[in-house]
Scaffold this motif. Sequence first.
Motif, PDB file in Angstrom:
ATOM      1  N   PRO A  65       0.830  -1.212   0.000  1.00 41.33           N
ATOM      2  CA  PRO A  65       0.000   0.000   0.000  1.00 41.33           C
ATOM      3  C   PRO A  65       0.862   1.259   0.000  1.00 41.33           C
ATOM      4  CG  PRO A  65       0.179  -0.832   2.238  1.00 41.33           C
ATOM      5  CD  PRO A  65       0.983  -1.763   1.354  1.00 41.33           C
ATOM      6  N   ASN A 141       5.336   5.124  11.936  1.00 46.54           N
ATOM      7  CA  ASN A 141       5.904   5.965  10.890  1.00 46.54           C
ATOM      8  C   ASN A 141       5.383   7.384  11.021  1.00 46.54           C
ATOM      9  OD1 ASN A 141       4.007   6.686   8.472  1.00 46.54           O
ATOM     10  ND2 ASN A 141       3.444   4.584   9.030  1.00 46.54           N
ATOM     11  N   VAL A 145       3.343  12.896   5.211  1.00 40.74           N
ATOM     12  CA  VAL A 145       2.956  12.763   3.803  1.00 40.74           C
ATOM     13  C   VAL A 145       3.682  13.793   2.914  1.00 40.74           C
ATOM     14  CG1 VAL A 145       1.070  12.287   2.217  1.00 40.74           C
ATOM     15  CG2 VAL A 145       0.702  12.033   4.664  1.00 40.74           C
ATOM     16  N   ASN A 277      -5.417   2.320   7.876  1.00 38.85           N
ATOM     17  CA  ASN A 277      -4.161   3.048   7.998  1.00 38.85           C
ATOM     18  C   ASN A 277      -3.644   2.812   9.417  1.00 38.85           C
ATOM     19  OD1 ASN A 277      -2.052   5.066   7.691  1.00 38.85           O
ATOM     20  ND2 ASN A 277      -3.284   5.875   6.015  1.00 38.85           N
ATOM     21  N   THR A 358       4.456  -2.644   6.282  1.00 44.29           N
ATOM     22  CA  THR A 358       5.523  -2.969   7.235  1.00 44.29           C
ATOM     23  C   THR A 358       6.037  -4.396   7.023  1.00 44.29           C
ATOM     24  OG1 THR A 358       4.376  -1.524   8.800  1.00 44.29           O
ATOM     25  CG2 THR A 358       6.104  -2.937   9.682  1.00 44.29           C
TER      26      THR A 358
END
Length: 374
Positions: A65, A141, A145, A277, A358
């Motif tokens: 993704p 993370n 963006v 997400n 991940t």
Amino acid sequence: MSDFEPFYDVNRTYEDNYAQGPFGAFAQALAEDGAASAASADSASAAAQTETFLGQPVNLAFGIPAGPLLNSRYTTAAFRMGFDLATYKTVRSRAWGCNPFPNVLAVHPKSADGSLTPGSAELDEGVLADTNYDLPISISNSFGVPSQDPDVWQPDMKAAIAAAGPGQVLVPSFQGSRVEGMSEDDYIADHATTARLIKETGAKLMVMNTSCPNEGHNRLLCHNPLLVGRITEAVKQAIGDTPLMIKLAYIPSDDDLELMVRSTVGRGTVQGFSTINTISARLVDKDGNQALPGAGRDRSGVCGNAIRGAGLDMVARLAAIREKTGLDFAINGVGGVVSPADYAAYKKAGADSVMSATGAMWDAELAHKIKVSL
Ligand SMILES: Cc1cc2nc3c(=O)[nH]c(=O)nc-3n(C[C@H](O)[C@H](O)[C@H](O)COP(=O)(O)O)c2cc1C
């Protein structure tokens, strides 16, 4: 773990990863002559384009993704490693800077299986974060963006699309940008502009991210289904019949989730959802202090093994809403896929396609392993 090198190197800055990556097995796949044909032969023998993703034929509807694939070198390497869906990291209508280094830390939830439950007290009390990247891998993370200017990402996305092998699809991801002085109408229009810029690259489909904190600190666009409904109407006008998928964070209430489906799929503007997400948590070091340096970084999104339960729960609830409403939409299951068994669990929960960020970063062979397991 010392001899292992994830394709996105968490010990380097985002800018260095963008300019020099990918690393490890992905770098090798790019360098090796004939790797592309070898990988596509491998994919084809596993499942010769028997599945679809938003109408496009694919070998196996599994991939990576939005996130660790920063540009066309990363997406091309992912294709060659047998990931038949490669998502180009979320782009914007304008250049946008990255949060300061470090952008990734390992996280260690307290539970025996390493899971984090949405709404649990631990998320506010603090989860240990450090640089001990133990398996099964969970990380946080914190990038903010970042995006290149469209003059840079548009030609690169075109190259990324062209590098897909047979039965492979490049998936562009985008989001709107809220800047000082913008009205709500401007914000809506920014999404439509970005979608149009993606369409110009020749993309056959796209994913709109509504699940990063782009509405101010820790407020997510996907928690406002009516605004998402208005945005997707504007996007639909910009891209016509190009299929649009919406990326959602974990949404606890069934009523809110159904309202999201009715405000988008119900109005013919959206053909699928990708979920989940990251899950927001307060990150602390071993002394209980803020783990990531800088203002506004006391909380950060957790992904990987810790969030698989939450991802499976969202997919199962979306599948139940699909059944109940009779509305037709695709479900892309994301969150904590680190093994073939996790892939199978998402399919069983109702996912039409599955992705791993991940898990793939820490196991470049994940797509091959899943194909062999089928
Ligand atoms: C390094 C990294 C960067 C990410 N950046 C984005 C992004 O730009 N846009 C987005 O929609 N999701 C982003 N994500 C979230 C992933 O797409 C995914 O939803 C989340 O990591 C959960 O999946 P996982 O457990 O397989 O990592 C990112 C994830 C990682 C690990």
